[in-house]
Design a protein around this motif. Structure first.
Motif, PDB file in Angstrom:
ATOM      1  N   VAL A 106       0.854  -1.198   0.000  1.00 17.74           N
ATOM      2  CA  VAL A 106       0.000   0.000   0.000  1.00 17.74           C
ATOM      3  C   VAL A 106       0.887   1.244   0.000  1.00 17.74           C
ATOM      4  N   MET A 107       1.879   1.237   0.882  1.00 15.85           N
ATOM      5  CA  MET A 107       2.720   2.433   1.012  1.00 15.85           C
ATOM      6  C   MET A 107       3.543   2.662  -0.248  1.00 15.85           C
ATOM      7  N   GLN A 108       4.029   1.565  -0.834  1.00 16.59           N
ATOM      8  CA  GLN A 108       4.835   1.699  -2.055  1.00 16.59           C
ATOM      9  C   GLN A 108       4.036   2.298  -3.208  1.00 16.59           C
ATOM     10  N   VAL A 109       2.767   1.932  -3.305  1.00 15.72           N
ATOM     11  CA  VAL A 109       2.008   2.431  -4.470  1.00 15.72           C
ATOM     12  C   VAL A 109       1.355   3.788  -4.198  1.00 15.72           C
ATOM     13  N   LEU A 110       1.279   4.203  -2.931  1.00 18.85           N
ATOM     14  CA  LEU A 110       0.600   5.476  -2.643  1.00 18.85           C
ATOM     15  C   LEU A 110       1.534   6.655  -2.423  1.00 18.85           C
ATOM     16  N   PHE A 111       2.744   6.408  -1.917  1.00 21.31           N
ATOM     17  CA  PHE A 111       3.549   7.540  -1.450  1.00 21.31           C
ATOM     18  C   PHE A 111       4.720   7.861  -2.364  1.00 21.31           C
ATOM     19  N   ASP A 112       5.012   9.173  -2.386  1.00 20.18           N
ATOM     20  CA  ASP A 112       6.180   9.673  -3.107  1.00 20.18           C
ATOM     21  C   ASP A 112       7.036  10.469  -2.141  1.00 20.18           C
ATOM     22  N   SER A 113       8.214  10.761  -2.584  1.00 21.70           N
ATOM     23  CA  SER A 113       9.107  11.619  -1.815  1.00 21.70           C
ATOM     24  C   SER A 113       8.402  12.968  -1.590  1.00 21.70           C
ATOM     25  N   GLY A 114       8.473  13.474  -0.377  1.00 26.69           N
ATOM     26  CA  GLY A 114       7.802  14.752  -0.055  1.00 26.69           C
ATOM     27  C   GLY A 114       6.451  14.556   0.607  1.00 26.69           C
ATOM     28  N   ASP A 115       5.871  13.379   0.460  1.00 32.55           N
ATOM     29  CA  ASP A 115       4.584  13.117   1.116  1.00 32.55           C
ATOM     30  C   ASP A 115       4.777  12.940   2.619  1.00 32.55           C
ATOM     31  N   GLU A 116       3.817  13.425   3.367  1.00 30.15           N
ATOM     32  CA  GLU A 116       3.838  13.213   4.820  1.00 30.15           C
ATOM     33  C   GLU A 116       2.691  12.278   5.205  1.00 30.15           C
ATOM     34  N   VAL A 117       2.994  11.377   6.116  1.00 29.63           N
ATOM     35  CA  VAL A 117       1.990  10.395   6.535  1.00 29.63           C
ATOM     36  C   VAL A 117       1.881  10.431   8.057  1.00 29.63           C
TER      37      VAL A 117
END
Ligand code: PMP
Ligand code: GLU
Length: 397
Positions: A106-117
């Motif tokens: 899930v995290m690999q397909v949703l997040f990019d560099s700069g995103d905050e979670v």
């Protein structure tokens, strides 16, 4: 050989490390009681094992569809509908190699560099690491015992900015055992929805819940919330099937399809035999689950009382999962054999050496005032382990 920067940044899983350490001490003949492992001591149910044997004998031993066989997706759909009235399409379901793997994908397909979670703390050890592996930034949202280890709409609002992509929820929680009621969930979800966040909801302890509380999945709060949520679950905890490695996600079909693509280039399908075993778990008799949850609750009651009897410890009474997360900071600053106990790592070391009991330091979950004790072990061991901890702590007046 030079490791990648990514590999060098990665922290080992503290929960798995402590469990391995306790097992290795035991193998060396040391009489250690393991309160580290986050896995039920109960065996997998017989009908699950029998189905796996049937699957092997019937030749169900080949590659399957990457995201799992249709029969497994049907069984997952059946559970979500039956238990929570949640309806999904098959294209909105993917099975993977345990919920940990599901979360990773899930995290690999949703997040990019700069995103905050946003990750509420205390958190399960793998969330921040998995977020970082996806090049995004975990934003830790502290909660306190006084707030029942729960986030509030206000605390959530304060951590949201234009880079915030998602909120991780995990309830009942590992490590605190806290859970949310419907009103609390709605209030939090309203804030998340207003900010356009994706909610990643790890509900792997949904069935291990006490005091007659009914677990409410975030996705059940409304069609719009369901659309914004990736629900994660699996068979490990509910059905005592940690070794079989089956987890799943339910949610937006584009996300599921991206996860399937990623899985197709990494693990391929989860084990074919385990998939059949998971079907038996999802569709078989659930009486045994209720019995086991009752047993967990009795253990929890015993251990919370024992911990609160220790003068310098306070222990939050969990509503689910199989962990307690006592505050042991009353012992920090005390000296034993020339060494000062400064933090949860020192405390854990003291308990391991002096009481021969393995617990996990709270710092691994983002809270250094605490340690995690798993009561997914026999009542005999719990009684013995608590007696030993109580005695050892008398050495720290
Ligand atoms: N989420 C939480 C909160 C957990 O405690 C665990 C336990 N390992 C997992 C996910 C992963 O479970 P599994 O990979 O065994 O399905
Ligand atoms: N989730 C369990 C725990 O917290 C198992 C170990 C792990 O996967 O981290 O102990």
């Amino acid at each position: 050989m030079k490791l990648s920067a990514r590999a060098q940044r990665l922290q080992p899983s503290a929960t798995l490390t402590i469990t391995a350490k306790a097992k290795s001490l035991k193998a060396q003949g040391v009489d250690v009681i393991g309160f580290g492992a986050g896995e039920p001591d109960f065996d997998s149910p017989d009908h699950v094992k029998e189905e796996a044997i049937r699957a092997i004998n019937d030749g169900m031993t080949k590659y399957t569809g990457v995201g799992g066989i249709d029969e497994l997706k049907d069984a997952i759909l059946h559970r979500l509908k039956e238990d929570h009235g949640l309806e999904y399409e098959k294209s909105e379901i993917i099975a993977s190699v345990g919920a940990k793997h599901t979360l990773y994908n899930v995290m690999q397909v949703l997040f990019d560099s700069g995103d905050e979670v946003i990750v509420p703390a205390p958190y399960w050890v793998s969330y921040p690491e998995q977020i970082k592996l996806a090049e995004a930034t975990p934003i830790i949202l502290e909660t306190s015992e006084d707030d029942g280890f729960k986030i509030t709409p206000d605390s959530l609002k304060k951590h949201i900015n234009s880079n915030t992509k998602a909120l991780i929820l995990n309830y009942p929680s590992n490590p605190t055992g806290a859970t949310y009621n419907e009103d609390e969930l709605r209030a939090i979800v309203d804030v998340a929805m207003d900010a356009g966040l994706t909610i990643i909801s790890d509900e792997i302890y949904e069935k291990i819940i006490y005091g007659g509380i009914k677990h409410i999945p975030v996705a059940a709060l409304g069609e719009d919330v369901k659309k914004a949520t990736i629900l994660v679950n699996g068979v490990s905890k509910t059905y005592s099937m940690t070794g079989w490695r089956i987890g799943y996600a339910a949610g937006d079909k584009d996300v599921i399809s991206a996860m399937s693509k990623l899985q197709g280039q990494s693990t391929s399908n989860p084990t074919s035999i385990s998939q059949w075993a998971a079907i038996a778990a999802f569709t078989g008799d659930h009486g045994v689950i209720d019995d086991r949850t009752k047993e967990f609750e009795q253990r929890k009651n015993y251990i919370v009382e024992k911990l609160n009897d220790i003068p310098q410890i306070t222990c939050f009474d969990p509503q689910g999962a199989f962990y307690v997360f006592p505050n042991v900071s009353g012992y920090y600053g005390k000296e034993f054999e020339g060494k000062i106990i400064k933090d949860s790592l020192d405390f854990t070391e003291f308990i391991l050496v002096e009481a021969k009991v393995a617990v996990v330091p709270g710092v691994a979950f983002g809270s250094d005032d605490h340690v995690r004790i798993s009561y997914a072990t026999s009542m005999d061991d719990i009684v013995k382990g608590m007696d030993r901890i109580t005695e050892a702590l008398k050495k720290l007046p």
